[in-house]
Design a protein around this motif. Sequence first.
Motif, PDB file in Angstrom:
ATOM      1  N   UNK A  14      -9.790  35.733  14.876  1.00 55.43           N
ATOM      2  CA  UNK A  14     -10.662  35.927  16.029  1.00 55.43           C
ATOM      3  C   UNK A  14     -10.440  34.853  17.080  1.00 55.43           C
ATOM      4  N   UNK A  15     -10.360  33.605  16.637  1.00 53.12           N
ATOM      5  CA  UNK A  15     -10.212  32.490  17.578  1.00 53.12           C
ATOM      6  C   UNK A  15      -8.826  32.445  18.212  1.00 53.12           C
ATOM      7  N   UNK A  16      -7.777  32.574  17.399  1.00 51.69           N
ATOM      8  CA  UNK A  16      -6.415  32.409  17.908  1.00 51.69           C
ATOM      9  C   UNK A  16      -5.986  33.618  18.730  1.00 51.69           C
ATOM     10  N   UNK A  17      -6.257  34.820  18.236  1.00 50.00           N
ATOM     11  CA  UNK A  17      -5.909  36.009  19.015  1.00 50.00           C
ATOM     12  C   UNK A  17      -6.724  36.065  20.302  1.00 50.00           C
ATOM     13  N   UNK A  18      -7.981  35.644  20.236  1.00 51.71           N
ATOM     14  CA  UNK A  18      -8.813  35.639  21.435  1.00 51.71           C
ATOM     15  C   UNK A  18      -8.302  34.669  22.479  1.00 51.71           C
ATOM     16  N   UNK A  19      -7.841  33.525  22.024  1.00 57.39           N
ATOM     17  CA  UNK A  19      -7.362  32.492  22.960  1.00 57.39           C
ATOM     18  C   UNK A  19      -6.070  32.923  23.646  1.00 57.39           C
ATOM     19  N   UNK A  20      -5.151  33.501  22.880  1.00 56.46           N
ATOM     20  CA  UNK A  20      -3.847  33.866  23.429  1.00 56.46           C
ATOM     21  C   UNK A  20      -3.744  35.347  23.795  1.00 56.46           C
ATOM     22  N   UNK A  21      -4.858  36.060  23.748  1.00 55.56           N
ATOM     23  CA  UNK A  21      -4.827  37.463  24.099  1.00 55.56           C
ATOM     24  C   UNK A  21      -3.954  38.294  23.182  1.00 55.56           C
ATOM     25  N   UNK A  67     -12.930  26.004  20.369  1.00 53.49           N
ATOM     26  CA  UNK A  67     -12.984  27.190  19.519  1.00 53.49           C
ATOM     27  C   UNK A  67     -11.604  27.508  18.947  1.00 53.49           C
ATOM     28  N   UNK A  68     -10.551  27.292  19.766  1.00 55.49           N
ATOM     29  CA  UNK A  68      -9.192  27.475  19.258  1.00 55.49           C
ATOM     30  C   UNK A  68      -8.901  26.484  18.138  1.00 55.49           C
ATOM     31  N   UNK A  69      -9.248  25.223  18.324  1.00 60.57           N
ATOM     32  CA  UNK A  69      -8.981  24.206  17.309  1.00 60.57           C
ATOM     33  C   UNK A  69      -9.707  24.531  16.001  1.00 60.57           C
ATOM     34  N   UNK A  70     -10.906  25.035  16.125  1.00 55.20           N
ATOM     35  CA  UNK A  70     -11.664  25.432  14.935  1.00 55.20           C
ATOM     36  C   UNK A  70     -10.949  26.577  14.222  1.00 55.20           C
ATOM     37  N   UNK A  71     -10.449  27.551  14.998  1.00 54.19           N
ATOM     38  CA  UNK A  71      -9.692  28.647  14.407  1.00 54.19           C
ATOM     39  C   UNK A  71      -8.437  28.160  13.705  1.00 54.19           C
ATOM     40  N   UNK A  72      -7.734  27.201  14.311  1.00 53.05           N
ATOM     41  CA  UNK A  72      -6.538  26.640  13.681  1.00 53.05           C
ATOM     42  C   UNK A  72      -6.894  25.943  12.367  1.00 53.05           C
ATOM     43  N   UNK A  73      -8.019  25.254  12.351  1.00 48.38           N
ATOM     44  CA  UNK A  73      -8.455  24.579  11.125  1.00 48.38           C
ATOM     45  C   UNK A  73      -8.712  25.590  10.014  1.00 48.38           C
ATOM     46  N   UNK A  74      -9.335  26.715  10.361  1.00 50.48           N
ATOM     47  CA  UNK A  74      -9.570  27.760   9.351  1.00 50.48           C
ATOM     48  C   UNK A  74      -8.242  28.329   8.850  1.00 50.48           C
ATOM     49  N   UNK A  75      -7.274  28.490   9.751  1.00 53.20           N
ATOM     50  CA  UNK A  75      -5.966  28.981   9.312  1.00 53.20           C
ATOM     51  C   UNK A  75      -5.359  28.025   8.290  1.00 53.20           C
ATOM     52  N   UNK A  76      -5.352  26.735   8.605  1.00 55.56           N
ATOM     53  CA  UNK A  76      -4.714  25.788   7.702  1.00 55.56           C
ATOM     54  C   UNK A  76      -5.465  25.687   6.375  1.00 55.56           C
ATOM     55  N   UNK A  77      -6.772  25.842   6.395  1.00 59.64           N
ATOM     56  CA  UNK A  77      -7.491  25.825   5.118  1.00 59.64           C
ATOM     57  C   UNK A  77      -7.109  27.038   4.272  1.00 59.64           C
ATOM     58  N   UNK A 101     -13.752  26.515  25.111  1.00 57.17           N
ATOM     59  CA  UNK A 101     -12.748  27.511  24.731  1.00 57.17           C
ATOM     60  C   UNK A 101     -11.661  26.870  23.873  1.00 57.17           C
ATOM     61  N   UNK A 102     -11.206  25.687  24.291  1.00 55.00           N
ATOM     62  CA  UNK A 102     -10.176  24.982  23.519  1.00 55.00           C
ATOM     63  C   UNK A 102     -10.700  24.566  22.151  1.00 55.00           C
TER      64      UNK A 102
END
Length: 525
Positions: free
Chosen positions: A212-219, A143-153, A140-141
């Motif tokens: 998808x990743x960040x909203x999913x992680x933090x609800x 997947x969050x890190x991957x989502x953060x990487x996509x945000x920064x890209x 789960x974590x």
Amino acid sequence: MKNIIKGALLLLLAGGVAACNLNKYPSNAIPADEGFTTFKDAKEFRNSIYYMGRSSMTDIISANMQCEGINATLDYGNSYGEQYAWTFTDTDSTVDNIWTNDNGNISQINYFLEQCETLIANDANLSESDPDKMSAQDLKDLNLYIGEAHFFRALLRRHLVMYYCKDYEPTTADTDWGIILNDTYNIAQRLPRATMAKTYEAINTDLDLARTAIEGYYGGGDPAEKYYLGSTAVKCLTAYVQLDMHQYPEAAATAASIADASKYALITDATSFASMWKNNEGSELIFQFFASLDEGSVQYGSPFLYDPFGDPDHSTSLKPQYVPAQYMIDQYSNNGNDAWVDIRPSAYFTTRTCRIGTASVNLKLLNKYPGNPNYNATAGLNSLANNVPLYRSADFVLLAAEAYYRAGDEVNANKYLQKLREARIHANSSSAPEYTYTPYSGEELFSEIKMERLKEMFMESNRMADLKRWGDPMSRLGWTPQDESVCVTIGMYLNINANDYRFVWPIPQSEYTNNSAIKDQLNWK
């Protein structure tokens, strides 16, 4: 591509990764030929990605010098002079550095994403007893890190667009040049520029994955610390991208959802507003990059409060390189009514005694980045260091006003302009009447929105992108200096037409001499 390659290798080999707490930014390295093989490695690399984001967003000074309401003093020493005077070329160090840093950081993000894909695939083949097997929480974590990487890209790609591309136009996006899109960590590639349509398609793809990743992680919410990306930060970048692409109803709705969030309420008193800039705290801050005494910060205030004499609190005998134009200071004059007072000038400006050349003169100096005392290396000596703020709610109150106006909804455009002004302007005394907002219409409404954005976002690196989006010139005509005798004449009354080629920075010489794939895609050649 030479600079992209150089930047990527330096970041990987020297930037490395950090401890798993964001309070520790990179101090060691993972060799490129080793990669990372465990969840712990990925967790450490995550902080390097935040560090890369911070390093790319620290160009606020050069962007400000190009388009904001300031004047260079006699002691500016040509610092940021090419941007201030609009004399930069394809060999200018700032033009080269931003290109190199952003593309190098994107390459690092590609590396991280590739390694995560391999890590997940390998983990599926590990037995449950293997010590490197990821738990459900680890996955789960990750997947969050991957989502953060996509945000920064996505963030870095749009950042490149702001400097090196034309403003997005839907009718020409399929033919206008965008940036070089590379989704793999293959630093030997020589790729051409994509179109603006493909560039924004890639940005939106990354944003969708991040959402998808960040909203999913933090609800759908945000983390407690403002140093980590949350759902609102994703909305912030989304609102900007929608506005870029002329998706005005969508941009208005996204920006309004940020502007209306009680968690990020606008500050209404002068003391708290000033504290936001000095201490990097307050309800308006949505996301800012981490800083500390040991792991680094940014000296945004140094060109404006420069003190070569070592005065502990920089209260006397300063030698600023740049000072606000008198025209800029005058814009905060209570909306023309002495019964009202604007809380911003007391935070944005400070009157100090300065030594410029051989003269001693009192001037109003920019005090928006006065130095956070937590980052002083020596007790009592102001290092003029602050956090790097990326998003704050006032920005999106004004973006909502602009997007609603462009969508043809003047009622809501007035609503959000009124919201900002009522937070900033108040009665000058207990006996004075409160500020009263009068709605505008037509072009006057848009002019007022643009003026309020100039005042609110002064020296926050938005101005060049704003002018490009609006199709407005960069004009210092009539922007009277505070004291002409202590300012250089170069650039003082510069007038750059909206269609001037320099609104789009050149592709750096170091790139096009090593990448033949873009030889016919240069901005100035």
